[in-house]
Each structure stands twice: as structure tokens, then as C-alpha cells.
Write a protein that holds these residues in place. Structure first.
Motif, PDB file in Angstrom:
ATOM      1  N   CYS A 103      16.248   9.767  88.238  1.00 38.85           N
ATOM      2  CA  CYS A 103      15.927  11.194  88.136  1.00 38.85           C
ATOM      3  C   CYS A 103      15.517  11.819  89.465  1.00 38.85           C
ATOM      4  CB  CYS A 103      14.811  11.417  87.120  1.00 38.85           C
ATOM      5  SG  CYS A 103      15.355  11.079  85.449  1.00 38.85           S
ATOM      6  N   ALA A 162      24.174  21.749  85.746  1.00 42.72           N
ATOM      7  CA  ALA A 162      23.421  20.488  85.775  1.00 42.72           C
ATOM      8  C   ALA A 162      24.412  19.371  86.054  1.00 42.72           C
ATOM      9  CB  ALA A 162      22.738  20.240  84.437  1.00 42.72           C
ATOM     10  N   GLY A 163      23.904  18.154  86.176  1.00 38.29           N
ATOM     11  CA  GLY A 163      24.786  17.032  86.428  1.00 38.29           C
ATOM     12  C   GLY A 163      25.832  16.869  85.331  1.00 38.29           C
ATOM     13  N   ALA A 164      25.384  16.891  84.095  1.00 39.10           N
ATOM     14  CA  ALA A 164      26.318  16.686  82.977  1.00 39.10           C
ATOM     15  C   ALA A 164      27.357  17.809  82.934  1.00 39.10           C
ATOM     16  CB  ALA A 164      25.545  16.619  81.666  1.00 39.10           C
ATOM     17  N   GLU A 167      29.873  17.029  85.470  1.00 33.63           N
ATOM     18  CA  GLU A 167      30.829  16.031  84.976  1.00 33.63           C
ATOM     19  C   GLU A 167      31.917  16.728  84.162  1.00 33.63           C
ATOM     20  OE1 GLU A 167      28.792  12.891  82.797  1.00 33.63           O
ATOM     21  OE2 GLU A 167      27.145  12.984  84.226  1.00 33.63           O
ATOM     22  N   HIS A 196      25.552   6.080  82.997  1.00 24.05           N
ATOM     23  CA  HIS A 196      24.625   6.988  82.318  1.00 24.05           C
ATOM     24  C   HIS A 196      25.337   7.543  81.086  1.00 24.05           C
ATOM     25  CE1 HIS A 196      22.172  10.722  81.901  1.00 24.05           C
ATOM     26  NE2 HIS A 196      21.227   9.939  82.369  1.00 24.05           N
ATOM     27  N   ASN A 199      28.163  10.199  81.052  1.00 27.97           N
ATOM     28  CA  ASN A 199      29.553   9.932  81.486  1.00 27.97           C
ATOM     29  C   ASN A 199      30.481   9.767  80.286  1.00 27.97           C
ATOM     30  OD1 ASN A 199      29.013   8.012  84.609  1.00 27.97           O
ATOM     31  ND2 ASN A 199      28.290  10.012  83.986  1.00 27.97           N
ATOM     32  N   THR A 240      29.258   5.533  89.070  1.00 33.82           N
ATOM     33  CA  THR A 240      28.077   6.048  89.761  1.00 33.82           C
ATOM     34  C   THR A 240      27.855   5.213  91.023  1.00 33.82           C
ATOM     35  OG1 THR A 240      27.156   6.497  87.579  1.00 33.82           O
ATOM     36  CG2 THR A 240      25.639   6.660  89.435  1.00 33.82           C
ATOM     37  N   THR A 244      23.652   2.734  88.640  1.00 32.47           N
ATOM     38  CA  THR A 244      22.399   2.925  87.899  1.00 32.47           C
ATOM     39  C   THR A 244      21.502   1.689  87.945  1.00 32.47           C
ATOM     40  OG1 THR A 244      23.462   2.217  85.863  1.00 32.47           O
ATOM     41  CG2 THR A 244      23.463   4.583  86.309  1.00 32.47           C
ATOM     42  N   ASP A 269      29.868   9.746  89.827  1.00 29.86           N
ATOM     43  CA  ASP A 269      28.620  10.374  89.374  1.00 29.86           C
ATOM     44  C   ASP A 269      27.678  10.355  90.576  1.00 29.86           C
ATOM     45  OD1 ASP A 269      25.991  10.704  88.437  1.00 29.86           O
ATOM     46  OD2 ASP A 269      26.536  10.000  86.430  1.00 29.86           O
ATOM     47  N   ALA A 271      24.621  11.399  90.882  1.00 32.26           N
ATOM     48  CA  ALA A 271      23.188  11.559  90.579  1.00 32.26           C
ATOM     49  C   ALA A 271      22.322  10.845  91.615  1.00 32.26           C
ATOM     50  CB  ALA A 271      22.889  11.033  89.183  1.00 32.26           C
ATOM     51  N   HIS A 291      29.655  15.262  91.145  1.00 28.59           N
ATOM     52  CA  HIS A 291      28.616  16.297  90.989  1.00 28.59           C
ATOM     53  C   HIS A 291      27.409  15.923  91.834  1.00 28.59           C
ATOM     54  CE1 HIS A 291      27.081  13.523  87.747  1.00 28.59           C
ATOM     55  NE2 HIS A 291      25.942  13.867  88.307  1.00 28.59           N
ATOM     56  N   ASN A 293      23.405  16.728  91.737  1.00 30.43           N
ATOM     57  CA  ASN A 293      22.307  17.378  91.020  1.00 30.43           C
ATOM     58  C   ASN A 293      21.370  17.974  92.069  1.00 30.43           C
ATOM     59  OD1 ASN A 293      23.247  14.718  89.997  1.00 30.43           O
ATOM     60  ND2 ASN A 293      22.311  15.403  88.098  1.00 30.43           N
ATOM     61  N   HIS A 295      18.745  19.407  91.633  1.00 28.27           N
ATOM     62  CA  HIS A 295      17.353  19.123  91.256  1.00 28.27           C
ATOM     63  C   HIS A 295      16.957  17.689  91.590  1.00 28.27           C
ATOM     64  CE1 HIS A 295      20.079  18.610  87.859  1.00 28.27           C
ATOM     65  NE2 HIS A 295      19.340  17.601  87.484  1.00 28.27           N
ATOM     66  N   LYS A 296      17.877  16.904  92.069  1.00 21.53           N
ATOM     67  CA  LYS A 296      17.506  15.564  92.521  1.00 21.53           C
ATOM     68  C   LYS A 296      17.531  15.571  94.049  1.00 21.53           C
ATOM     69  CE  LYS A 296      19.225  13.437  88.338  1.00 21.53           C
ATOM     70  NZ  LYS A 296      19.865  12.331  87.707  1.00 21.53           N
TER      71      LYS A 296
HETATM   72  C1  LIG Z   1      23.260   8.625  86.665  1.00 27.11           C
HETATM   73  C2  LIG Z   1      23.119   9.987  86.030  1.00 27.11           C
HETATM   74  N1  LIG Z   1      24.226  10.672  85.706  1.00 27.11           N
HETATM   75  C3  LIG Z   1      24.163  11.897  85.163  1.00 27.11           C
HETATM   76  C4  LIG Z   1      22.954  12.504  84.886  1.00 27.11           C
HETATM   77  C5  LIG Z   1      22.944  13.847  84.244  1.00 27.11           C
HETATM   78  O1  LIG Z   1      22.392  14.818  85.082  1.00 27.11           O
HETATM   79  P1  LIG Z   1      21.689  16.118  84.505  1.00 27.11           P
HETATM   80  O2  LIG Z   1      20.415  15.676  83.857  1.00 27.11           O
HETATM   81  O3  LIG Z   1      21.471  17.000  85.692  1.00 27.11           O
HETATM   82  O4  LIG Z   1      22.627  16.736  83.497  1.00 27.11           O
HETATM   83  C6  LIG Z   1      21.767  11.822  85.197  1.00 27.11           C
HETATM   84  C7  LIG Z   1      20.460  12.425  84.899  1.00 27.11           C
HETATM   85  O5  LIG Z   1      19.416  11.872  85.069  1.00 27.11           O
HETATM   86  C8  LIG Z   1      21.850  10.532  85.784  1.00 27.11           C
HETATM   87  O6  LIG Z   1      20.754   9.845  86.110  1.00 27.11           O
END
Ligand SMILES: Cc1ncc(COP(=O)(O)O)c(C=O)c1O
Length: 523
Positions: A103, A162-164, A167, A196, A199, A240, A244, A269, A271, A291, A293, A295-296
Motif C-alpha cells: 500500500c 485508482a490502481g484498479a 488496470e 493482487h 488483477n 506485478t 507482491t 501492475d 503498485a 498503472h 498509483n 497515492h502510493k
Molecule cells: C499490487 C496491487 N495491485 C493493485 C492494487 C489496486 O490499487 P488501488 O487500490 O489504487 O485500486 C493494489 C492496491 O493496494 C496493489 O497493492
């Protein structure tokens, strides 16, 4: 022991589970101020502001309101106290280390906030004539430039929220590119077992079937399995990197080569971009879409689902399929356009109604400018250093999931070291709250049993990391010494005790209902 000094004690019946607690609150009788919702504090007949008398409403006919609207009637100090009390019930990055792995809970610099509040950015409207918001458009263009430069990619779609959502944007661009090339029959997306959840969820949402790629014993993509699963039916892989498990996919260039040779696209990914920003350009590794994020990596606030921003960088092959609008710069300054003149771009549409989250763009750009290219590089280096420091200081007591070699920006432990203690990962995480720390990410990635994913970020000092290490080592020692009761009921010192998380997830009560005798005609 450091204790979390937040809020006053709550009534015991409010701690059984999130849903149960809410039931207690809506009982409405003799509520402690701590527990009451703002609607339940004081009456409906008061207001904290002097409003002018309402103009005559003759022309409204039957539409004139006959019952009170039911807005909370609080004075300013009462309203302020309510929200300050609420804020004290929560843990925040402004209170202490927030080691939530995956995060990147880094400090949100106050300079970002100051910039985002400049009237030229905060008081504008998306429907304003573009000639009156040239500065804002220029900022978006510069942010795009930084993102493209840092990733080594030629195009970026800023609008995903956002990240999702990024995606989704990336996979829609990939689908559009395949369809344009007569490859619409490709209906499979490959993703590693450690991916995550967003995905596979995103791929399924776009209409793809998801097939898992196996992982090697050292926590990376299994190349042989990837190769076996690639083929004419595969539209894309989603990998990713760093992954992860907090590890760099050292075969990433080969992963890209195999993917492209099979006619598929490589969605990365991003993130975990914080671990490599300024050091590695994903475009150089063969990534087609990724993507970021904001916010990260770029320190904008994490919001409960928004407002956020997850821009997507795209390779030359996917750039024509970026969503609209596009920012262009010409004789008349900056403009947002739907279709560049004379260019055969084939966007699939918009990701959101307007132009994305301006406030987040400003914050991210302020962060980039205040760090500079060298500062961003140091961000990645310090984030990785801090995670490795924690790994080194904790590995004699806790079991690292991948002991070999250094990790990237997060240290991953499994629960093998807790075997026989009666303490679980969940218990351990809850006990951390009593020590004044937010728990780390638990049980993710799924490929590691009882996973504890710790991401300190670069914004923590050595002193704070040492405080964290002392707390975790004390807890680990207590678990091994059989002090089970310290864990089973934890947290003991938080505003709420252990909640029934299954009940909260399965039967959340998300709607407030007025108490029976409140002067509201209907819900
Ligand atoms: C590896 C990974 N992919 C995707 C996401 C999704 O990002 P978001 O929460 O900004 O939608 C996260 C969020 O923590 C993440 O850790």
C-alpha cells in the motif's frame, strides 16, 4: 509498553462486531457522545449557522416541504468536537508508522496540500472554457511528461481514478488494440498466483478468462509455466514488478520477450513502483501498459476509494488506444481534445466523465518537483534500504518467506515461526495495535502461509524503525514465551476491541436509520 491513547472507552456491548456495534448505536437511548452518529447528537430544530429567512415559496405548490429535513442541528464547536473525536478513533499515518505492505503508506507532504489549495487549481470547474484554465492544463501536461520520463513510456492516460481503474484502462486499451489487429479471439489473461486480487478481477470484468502462472520456490514467475501457457489465445499477461512478495522479477525482460513472441501484451501492475522509481524504467523492460498509483509512489492521500488517481502509461503499440481526452499543445495553448486532426487514433472512450482528479495531479506534481529526479531515485533507494533493515532486524525471531538475498521495498514473513505458540498472524497483528502501530498487511500474498507483509516506506527514520523493531521483537518474544492471552483478546487499548470481521464483511450495515421518535417522516 507503548499504549495507544485514542478516545475514551466504549460501551462493552458495542464491541461484538462491526454490525453489532452499529445496532447498539442506533438504539438511540443514552448514547455516549463517543458512539453517537452526528444525526443522533442534539435535535433537528437547531442550526450552527444563521440562515436568511427562506423566500416565499408560493410557486412551489405541493412541493413545499411539510416535515423537517432531518439535518443534524449542531453548533460549530459541537460539530468540530464530533469529527475530532471520530478522527481519534482511527490510526493514521500522521500518528505513527503504517507498515501496510503493498500500500506504500508514506507521509503526505503538507506542501502538496498547500499547492492543491491554490485557487487556480481548487476553484476551477471542468466545464470552464479551456482558455481560462491554461495553468491547470499545463500542469497536467507536465505531470504526464514526468510520468512518461520516469517510466520510459511514450504515452499516458491520466484519468483513471485508482490502481484498479488503471488496470481496467490498460486492459481496455489492450482489448481495443487486439480487436483493431483482427486478434479479438484472444480471450485469456495470464497472472501469477501471487497477483493482487484486482488483477484477475479486472481481467474477468473486461471479459477475459484468467489462467494462473505458477511461482518458483524463490517467489518469482515460473518461466517454464509461462511459456507453456502462452499461445494464440492469450491477450495479455499481468505481472506485478517488484512483485507482491517484495521481490524483483529478475527474468522480467525474458517474460516480456516470451509474451510479445506469443502476440500478447505485457500489463505490469505498477503498485510497487516506489521501489524502483528513478532507477528502472519499465518501458526499457518491455512493458506495454502500467498503472501508477499516485497515492502510493507519489504521496497523494489514500482515500476510501477516492478521490484518487491511477494514471496508466502505454507503449507505442498501445498509445493510439488510450482513452480520451488527450492533452495537446498548439498555437492557442493547451487543449483537451477527443480526436487529433489527421491522426488515426482509435480510443475506446473515456474512463470518467471529465478529466480526472485535479487535486491529486497537483499533489503528485508538487511531490515530483520538490524531490527532483535525484530525490525520486533516493526515494526508491531508501524505501528498499528501510525494508531490508527491518528484514535483517527481525529475521532471527520471525521467519522470512524468502530468506535468500535482499528484498525490495517490503519485507515478507510467513507464520512458520508462530507454529505451536497458539498465536496466529491475525492475533499478532491485533497486538501491534496495542503497541501503537497499524498492523502490517496480513494473509497477502496468498501464496505465503499466514503472510505478514511489512512496508515501512522511505519516509520513516531509523529511530522510528527501531521503535517498531523493539515493539515487534517484544511481541514475538511474548508469543514464543506462551503469553497467548496478550494476543487472543487484542487489541486491549484501542477504541474498539476485536471485531467480528466475517460479520462485518458479510453483513455490513451501511445505512443509518433514524430512531423511532425522531421528527423525520420517513427514512
Ligand atoms: C499490487 C496491487 N495491485 C493493485 C492494487 C489496486 O490499487 P488501488 O487500490 O489504487 O485500486 C493494489 C492496491 O493496494 C496493489 O497493492
Amino acid at each position: 509498553m507503548t499504549m495507544l491513547n485514542i478516545g475514551r472507552p466504549t460501551r462493552p456491548e458495542a464491541v461484538d462486531g462491526a454490525a453489532g456495534a452499529h445496532d447498539t448505536l442506533t438504539g438511540g437511548r443514552g448514547l455516549l457522545q463517543d458512539e453517537a452518529l452526528i444525526f443522533e447528537l442534539d435535535g433537528w430544530d437547531k442550526t450552527g449557522v444563521d440562515l436568511p429567512a427562506a423566500p416565499p415559496a408560493d410557486d412551489l405548490g405541493d412541493l413545499v416541504r411539510t416535515a423537517p429535513i432531518g439535518l443534524p442541528g449542531l453548533s460549530e464547536p459541537e460539530a468540530v468536537r464530533h469529527y475530532v473525536r471520530l478522527s481519534q478513533k482511527n490510526h493514521a499515518i500522521d500518528l505513527a508508522l503504517y507498515p501496510l505492505g503493498s500500500c506504500t503508506m508514506k507521509h503526505n507532504p503538507r506542501l502538496n496540500e498547500k499547492m492543491a489549495r491554490l485557487p487556480g487549481f481548487s476553484d476551477i470547474h471542468p466545464l470552464q472554457p479551456q482558455s481560462t484554465v491554461q495553468g491547470a492544463l499545463e500542469l497536467m501536461d507536465r505531470l504526464a511528461h514526468w510520468l512518461k520520463t520516469l517510466t520510459g513510456m511514450p504515452a499516458v492516460a491520466l484519468t483513471p481514478k485508482a490502481g484498479a481503474h488503471g488496470e481496467l484502462c490498460g486492459l481496455l486499451a489492450i482489448r481495443a488494440a487486439h480487436e483493431a489487429a483482427g486478434q479479438g479471439h484472444r480471450k485469456t489473461v495470464l497472472a501469477p498466483t501471487s497477483a493482487h486480487g484486482t488483477n484477475p478481477a479486472t481481467a474477468a470484468f473486461v471479459g477475459y478468462t484468467v489462467v494462473e502462472i505458477a511461482q518458483t520456490a524463490d517467489g518469482r514467475v515460473d518461466l517454464a509455466d509461462l511459456e507453456a501457457k502462452l499461445g494464440d489465445h492469450v491477450a495479455a499477461i499481468m505481472v506485478t514488478n517488484p512483485n507482491t512478495c517484495g521481490l524483483f522479477e529478475r527474468d522480467v525482460v525474458e517474460i516480456a520477450r516470451l509474451t510479445h513472441a506469443a502476440g500478447a501484451y505485457f500489463y505490469c501492475d505498477g503498485a510497487n513502483f516506489n521501489a524502483i522509481v528513478g532507477r528502472v524504467r519499465p518501458g526499457d523492460l518491455g512493458v506495454d501498459a502500467m498503472h501508477i498509483n499516485l497515492h502510493k509512489t507519489f504521496s497523494t492521500p489514500h482515500g476510501g476509494g477516492g478521490p484518487g488517481a491511477g494514471p496508466v502509461v502505454l507503449s507505442a503499440a498501445l498509445a493510439p488506444f488510450a482513452p480520451t481526452p488527450w492533452i495537446v499543445h498548439g498555437e492557442n495553448g493547451y487543449a483537451l481534445i477527443e480526436q487529433p486532426e489527421g491522426e488515426a487514433r482509435a480510443a475506446f472512450g473515456r474512463m470518467c466523465a471529465f478529466h480526472g482528479q485535479m487535486g491529486m495531479y497537483v499533489r503528485a506534481y508538487a511531490y515530483m518537483l520538490s524531490h527532483g529526479a535525484d530525490g525520486l531515485r533516493q526515494v526508491a533507494e531508501d524505501a528498499v534500504l528501510n525494508a531490508n533493515y527491518l528484514k535483517a532486524r527481525l529475521s532471527d525471531l520471525m521467519s522470512p518467506a524468502f530468506p535468500e538475498g535482499p528484498c525490495m521495498h517490503e519485507a515478507l514473513f510467513d507464520d512458520a515461526w508462530l507454529e505451536g505458540t497458539g498465536v496466529t498472524t491475525l492475533d499478532f497483528a491485533k497486538a501491534m495495535i496495542d503497541e501503537g502501530f497499524h498492523p502490517m498487511t496480513m494473509y497477502f500474498p496468498l501464496v505465503v502461509h499466514g503472510a505478514m507483509l511489512i512496508e515501512p516506506t522511505e519516509t520513516e527514520s531509523k529511530q522510528e524503525l527501531d521503535r517498531f523493531v523493539v515493539a515487534l521483537r517484544a511481541l514475538a518474544g511474548a508469543a514464543k514465551a506462551g503469553e497467548v492471552e496478550r494476543f487472543k483478546g487484542a487489541p486491549f487499548h484501542a477504541p474498539l476491541r476485536r471485531l467480528d470481521e466475517t460479520l462485518a464483511a458479510r453483513k455490513p450495515k451501511l445505512r443509518w436509520r433514524p430512531v423511532a421518535d425522531a421528527p423525520l417522516a420517513a427514512e
